[in-house]
Design an enzyme around this catalytic site. Structure first.
Site, short mmCIF file in Angstrom:
data_model
loop_
_atom_site.label_atom_id
_atom_site.label_comp_id
_atom_site.label_asym_id
_atom_site.label_seq_id
_atom_site.Cartn_x
_atom_site.Cartn_y
_atom_site.Cartn_z
CG ASP A 36 3.76 12.30 12.14
OD1 ASP A 36 3.99 13.43 11.69
OD2 ASP A 36 4.07 11.25 11.54
CG LEU A 90 -2.01 -1.07 1.26
CD1 LEU A 90 -2.81 -0.99 2.55
CD2 LEU A 90 -2.94 -0.95 0.06
N GLY A 91 2.02 1.22 0.62
CA GLY A 91 2.87 2.41 0.64
C GLY A 91 4.05 2.22 1.56
N GLY A 124 6.55 4.45 4.39
CA GLY A 124 6.68 5.65 5.21
C GLY A 124 8.00 5.68 5.95
N GLY A 125 8.16 6.66 6.82
CA GLY A 125 9.40 6.83 7.54
C GLY A 125 9.69 5.70 8.50
N GLY A 146 8.35 2.44 8.17
CA GLY A 146 8.25 1.09 7.62
C GLY A 146 7.36 1.04 6.40
CE LYS A 168 -1.19 1.41 9.43
NZ LYS A 168 -1.66 2.68 9.99
#
Length: 639
Positions: free
Chosen positions: A146, A30-31, A33-34, A36, A52
């Site tokens: 965040d 899916l994507g 990030g910083g 993982g 995740k």
């Protein structure tokens, strides 16, 4: 942990992506990030999940693991309509992971990048939905830290806030200073960017940023290098000239550099209702049609990857036996009575029904007519397979096997260990093998004698003392059990003591009246509790004044306190040895420099140094303290 925008919502797994995590078979990426990567997976019943997986760099940091475990437990308490609930997790495995409900919708960052700013009604519905999500998150004792467009997903029935509290696990770890970016500077609050202070008001500032970004399609403080954006956030006012006029008063208050000047979440929801020309109701038409198309794309989920059926192992090829070959296997004994015995099972990792983890070698089925006899060598493994550990031990011990009573090695009519006919035994080979075994035993005995005679006398005493009933002079006694003499946590039967944690020090913390302090957070978090509710709150200690008698005190609802004597210096050892504990200490018994020990039910120990209270004419009533906190110094108490 947000995901980066991509050409499509579902990307195929790469060569470095695992096939299975925690028993969940991964279907797509899916994507990234910083912290993982985020994968699509499914529950055994077919419900989609966003799984995740934390980056290995973070997994190797002990402080990150401790905080990540705490934040996951806290996140499991969040069950709001505008959040993605936590479904499953593993915080102690080789690579921690967290599974939440899958939200079929683009992030706000993705939607704005593709379609520009949203209309006023969509912005107001977005703002009230995120405000309601933050209220639930804050009630669980979590500050998001965040909140940014990438962490707000746009579902068909309203927004969803994700990754609440998880960024805190990466704060102050060794990785934050080594190029690993967690969080977006453009959406930090001034106090967070300047000194790292984080309170619920930090999320209010981020909410104002979210509303402005959704309306104008760009960050309120502009783009550019991180240090330039952070400077503008701390020292300059945002550019709200392109913001709809109705929104400016609300956004301006949320973006106040003074946290006390920002509105509460309930007031934000009320102001949005006043701004809207029609009643605000979340529904399927709250977003523009172009953004709704992105939701449709994310409803076309890729099918779960089927688990291939296990393939039978290839039959082993019989190996020719040559007695003269130095690498040939030693003939072993075989007993027909041993066919009733079976090999022990090989432990396999747990997986939900329908999700068989891959990457684990499965023992090949024996090719002999019956089970392998004790002491017999294992059958050759199929190409590419990894035999279980107990097969290796049997093969190693095969050279020392002895025939059963009345039996001979390789009796006529029985197959050999390799599955073929038994090879003839030659006298010369038997003599060589016997001589080799006897020679090895002699060498082992000589070496053992030399080691025993050359050891330090004190070592002899320690070994003798470790034996039950033994003496320093080598008297007889039962030897220590093997499990008492091995393992990472024990040496000679004595368990190693776990090292004490390092203290964290905080200077000049002002605790207002009716506020409680949570030591779990770094820095400790302050939460307001009205009236006597602070006494029954969730904080580790609080500042409270009795309305009837007018006396103030410092108390604890989750532990015990003791006021140290003037000659005592607060430390971890002193606090552990104290026995004069109570639930509260009156402020009139404290002088500047007085120290108190606090032991919490969560296992934290703290030394509180009293620095005084606010002046009589000060409109705010507070006490000032310094803190030294040893987190997880004791086992948590089960209540």
């Amino acid at each position: 942990m947000s995901s980066t925008p991509s050409a499509g919502p579902f990307q195929p797994l790469g060569a470095d992506d695992p096939a299975v995590v925690g028993g969940y078979r991964l279907a797509a990426l899916l994507g990234t990030g910083g912290m993982g990567k985020v994968y699509l997976s499914y529950t055994p019943g077919g419900r989609p999940l966003a799984l995740k997986v934390i980056r290995p760099e973070f997994s190797e940091d002990p402080e990150f693991r401790r905080r990540f475990q705490q934040e996951v437990r806290a996140a499991q308490r969040v069950q709001g309509l505008y959040t993605a609930p936590v479904i499953d997790s593993d915080t102690e495995g080789p690579q921690p992971w967290l599974a939440t409900a899958y939200v079929p919708g683009p992030s706000l960052a993705h939607a704005v990048a593709r379609h520009g700013g949203l209309p006023l009604r969509s912005v107001l519905l977005l703002t009230v939905g995120v405000a309601e999500a933050l209220d639930v998150i804050h009630r669980a004792g979590i500050v998001h830290r965040d909140l940014k467009p990438a962490n707000v997903l746009l579902a068909a029935d309203g927004p969803r806030v994700i990754d609440f509290g998880i960024a805190r696990a990466a704060d102050t770890t060794a990785l934050t200073g080594t190029g690993v970016s967690v969080g977006t500077p453009a959406f930090m609050s001034p106090e967070q960017a300047a000194v790292g202070t984080v309170t619920p008001a930090t999320d209010i500032f981020a909410l104002g940023q979210i509303a402005a970004y959704a309306a104008i399609g760009a960050p309120a403080y502009g783009d550019g290098p991180s240090h330039a954006v952070l400077y503008r956030i701390v020292h300059e006012d945002p550019d709200l000239s392109r913001l709809p006029e109705r929104l400016r008063p609300l956004v301006t208050r949320c973006l106040s550099r003074d946290p006390a000047g920002r509105p509460a979440l309930g007031e934000i929801i009320r102001l949005c209702d006043e701004i809207s020309p029609e009643p605000l109701r979340q529904g399927e038409n709250w977003l523009p049609e172009a953004v709704t198309g992105s939701i449709t794309d994310r409803l076309r989920l890729p099918a779960p990857v089927p688990t291939p059926p296990p393939q039978p192992a290839a039959a082993p090829t019989p190996t020719a036996f040559s007695p003269q070959s130095p690498m040939a296997p030693t003939p072993t004994a075989f007993s027909p009575q041993s066919q009733a015995q079976s090999q022990p099972d090989v432990a396999q990792p747990y997986a939900p029904a329908g999700y068989t983890p891959t990457g684990y070698a499965v023992a090949a089925a024996p090719t002999q007519a019956g089970p392998v006899a004790p002491g017999a060598p294992a059958a050759p493994a199929a190409p590419g397979s990894v035999p279980p550990s107990h097969w290796s031990s049997q093969a190693t011990s095969a050279a020392h096997a002895t025939p059963p009573p009345g039996g001979t090695a390789h009796q006529p009519g029985f197959p050999s260990a390799a599955g073929g006919p038994a090879a003839p035994r030659r006298k010369r080979t038997a003599l060589i093998v016997a001589a080799s075994v006897i020679g090895a035993l002699v060498v082992v005995g000589v070496v053992g004698s030399l080691l025993s005679n050359g050891s330090d006398p004190s070592d002899k005493k320690e070994r003798a003392g470790a034996s039950s009933g033994g003496s320093a002079n080598g008297g007889s006694g039962d030897k220590a059990k093997p499990e008492e003499r091995t393992g990472e946590q024990a040496v000679d039967g004595v368990e190693e003591k776990q090292a004490d944690p390092e203290p964290a020090h905080y200077k000049g913390i002002d605790v207002p009246l009716s506020y409680e302090v949570a030591l779990t957070d770094d820095p400790p978090q302050l939460t307001e509790k009205k009236g006597s509710a602070v006494i029954y709150g969730k904080g580790d200690f609080y500042h409270y004044r009795d309305a009837l008698f007018g006396d103030g005190h410092l108390g604890t609802a989750k532990g015990k306190l003791v006021l140290l004597n003037s000659g005592q210096q607060g430390s971890l050892e002193v606090c552990r040895q104290e026995t004069r504990y109570t639930k509260k200490v009156d402020l009139d018994k404290l002088a500047t420099g007085s120290q108190l020990c606090l032991l919490t039910t969560g296992g934290h120990i703290a030394v509180i140094t009293y620095r005084g209270e606010s002046a009589a004419g000060d409109p705010s009533r507070y006490i000032s303290v310094d803190l030294s906190v040893w987190r997880d110094a004791e086992e948590p108490q089960v209540r």
